[in-house]
Design an enzyme around this catalytic site. Structure first.
Site, PDB file in Angstrom:
ATOM      1  N   TYR A 107     -12.737  -8.581  -6.274  1.00  0.00           N
ATOM      2  CA  TYR A 107     -11.789  -9.565  -6.783  1.00  0.00           C
ATOM      3  C   TYR A 107     -10.579  -9.457  -5.855  1.00  0.00           C
ATOM      4  O   TYR A 107     -10.102  -8.342  -5.593  1.00  0.00           O
ATOM      5  CB  TYR A 107     -11.332  -9.263  -8.207  1.00  0.00           C
ATOM      6  N   CYS A 110      -7.695  -7.418  -7.506  1.00  0.00           N
ATOM      7  CA  CYS A 110      -7.973  -6.146  -8.173  1.00  0.00           C
ATOM      8  C   CYS A 110      -7.285  -5.034  -7.390  1.00  0.00           C
ATOM      9  O   CYS A 110      -7.453  -4.930  -6.168  1.00  0.00           O
ATOM     10  CB  CYS A 110      -9.484  -5.916  -8.223  1.00  0.00           C
ATOM     11  N   PHE A 112      -7.883  -1.927  -7.104  1.00  0.00           N
ATOM     12  CA  PHE A 112      -8.813  -1.012  -6.444  1.00  0.00           C
ATOM     13  C   PHE A 112      -9.468  -1.680  -5.227  1.00  0.00           C
ATOM     14  O   PHE A 112      -9.712  -1.028  -4.209  1.00  0.00           O
ATOM     15  CB  PHE A 112      -9.853  -0.523  -7.447  1.00  0.00           C
ATOM     16  N   CYS A 113      -9.719  -2.986  -5.321  1.00  0.00           N
ATOM     17  CA  CYS A 113     -10.227  -3.728  -4.163  1.00  0.00           C
ATOM     18  C   CYS A 113      -9.148  -3.817  -3.081  1.00  0.00           C
ATOM     19  O   CYS A 113      -9.447  -3.715  -1.881  1.00  0.00           O
ATOM     20  CB  CYS A 113     -10.667  -5.129  -4.589  1.00  0.00           C
TER      21      CYS A 113
END
Length: 383
Positions: A107, A110, A112-113
């Site tokens: 995403y 996101c 973490f992305c």
């Protein structure tokens, strides 16, 4: 016996609030006395056994392990093939010397992305991006791991998936920083997945060693004090800083809707998804995250003014950076902790919460220095 029972019952029924007494004539009867003594012994024995059993169970319950590892240790295997999905976009760096062929399922916003992208961009690594629908997640149905990011590397015998942002970064850093001639699947084996049962009896998974670099290079091994502090701040980014984001980004219904419209713009949802799917993600997502944000505020013990919790954590980070005497936690160059914190914060860059953060703290100087270093692939020279 029958008369005794009736007399006792009558007294109990007629005098529920008075002390029950027994006629002395009945106590003189030897059979009655034996009955009473036997009943008393049985009752006392029952109480004693019950107390012992209860005590034994309590000792067993409170001394048993509250969480235990199951006999399950799983290494993420390579897969022969994955669905052929056209990349949403291709990030190409013509000076990439990593030799890696990577596809990132993500995403766009996101945190973490964003951490993974910050790492890849800083070290000048080329990769393809596949944007995943955060509601339906059709692009990752092939994977048993149902979260993003998922990074897939093309290897000799198929494809090597890497799951969990921290493990992805540690595995890639191990591959890039060390001249030990290990291939990526061999490095992935150093990060096994362990299953365990937590205090509430819920089965959970944990990737072992995910904050550690698997290096033979003596230069990195001898810098354990530096590596330990780097790990500390990477954990802080994952376990503390990231939890201040959602309650701030989705603080009100209007802020939640503004955030999801920005997510749509920066993630190019209009080009990547059908219009009905885009509206579903925006309006259902905004409503759901507004409600979830309230729960997360309570779960992570944020202040009533959630903005203040965000400011406090960023100021805590800035004081730690300042104590190093350089521009970054890594000194003159960003390290993995800098990249992790930048990645987390970059996920809210277009939101009202980020605008307020810049106005109420001095995070902007460090943040935009990081952004410039990443855009210029300054870490590529270290590979």
């Amino acid at each position: 016996m029958q008369i005794f029972s009736k007399r006792i019952i009558a007294q109990i029924l007629c005098s529920p609030c008075r002390r029950v007494t027994v006629d002395k004539r009945f106590l003189r009867n030897s059979s009655t006395t034996k009955l009473l003594k036997g009943t008393f012994r049985i009752g006392l024995t029952g109480i004693t056994v019950g107390a012992l059993l209860g005590t034994g169970y309590s000792i067993h319950y409170y001394n048993k392990p509250r969480a235990h590892i199951l006999n399950e240790e799983i290494t993420i295997p390579t897969v022969k093939e994955i669905p052929d999905i056209k990349p949403t976009r291709v990030i190409k760096n013509y000076e990439d010397r990593s030799g890696l062929e990577l596809t990132l399922y993500q995403y766009q916003t996101c945190p973490f992305c964003c951490k993974v992208r910050a790492f890849l961009d800083y070290y000048g690594i080329s990769y393809n991006v596949i944007e995943v629908d955060p509601v339906l997640r059709q692009a990752i149905k092939w994977s048993p791991y149902r979260k993003v990011p998922i990074l897939v590397a093309k290897v000799d015998d198929g494809f090597q998936p890497l799951n969990d942002s921290t493990m992805i970064i540690s595995a890639l850093a191990s591959y890039l920083f060390d001249n030990n001639n290990k291939n990526l699947p061999e490095i992935v084996k150093c990060f096994p997945l362990i299953s365990y049962v937590d205090d509430d009896g819920i089965k959970k998974n944990e990737i072992m060693n995910r904050y550690f670099l698997m290096l033979n290079n003596v230069k990195y091994q001898t810098a354990e004090e530096i590596n330990s502090e780097e790990r500390k701040w990477r954990k802080w980014a994952d376990n503390v800083l990231v939890h201040t984001l959602s309650p701030n980004v989705y603080r009100t219904k209007d802020e939640a809707l503004q955030a999801f419209n920005w997510f749509s713009e920066v993630g190019e949802w209009e080009a990547n998804f059908p219009i009905w799917e885009r509206y579903l993600m925006i309006y259902v997502g905004a409503s759901a995250m507004w409600l979830i944000g309230k729960k997360l505020k309570k779960r992570h013990n944020l202040k009533d003014d959630v903005r203040q919790s965000l400011y406090d954590e960023c100021n805590y980070w800035l004081r730690a950076v300042k104590s190093k005497g350089g521009q970054f936690m890594g000194g003159s160059r960003p390290n993995l902790a800098d990249l992790a914190v930048y990645g987390v914060l970059s996920s809210i860059e277009g939101c009202l919460a980020f605008k307020d953060l810049l106005e109420n703290t001095k995070i902007g100087g460090w943040y935009y220095n990081m952004k410039r270093n990443i855009a210029q692939h300054e870490g590529a020279t270290m590979i």
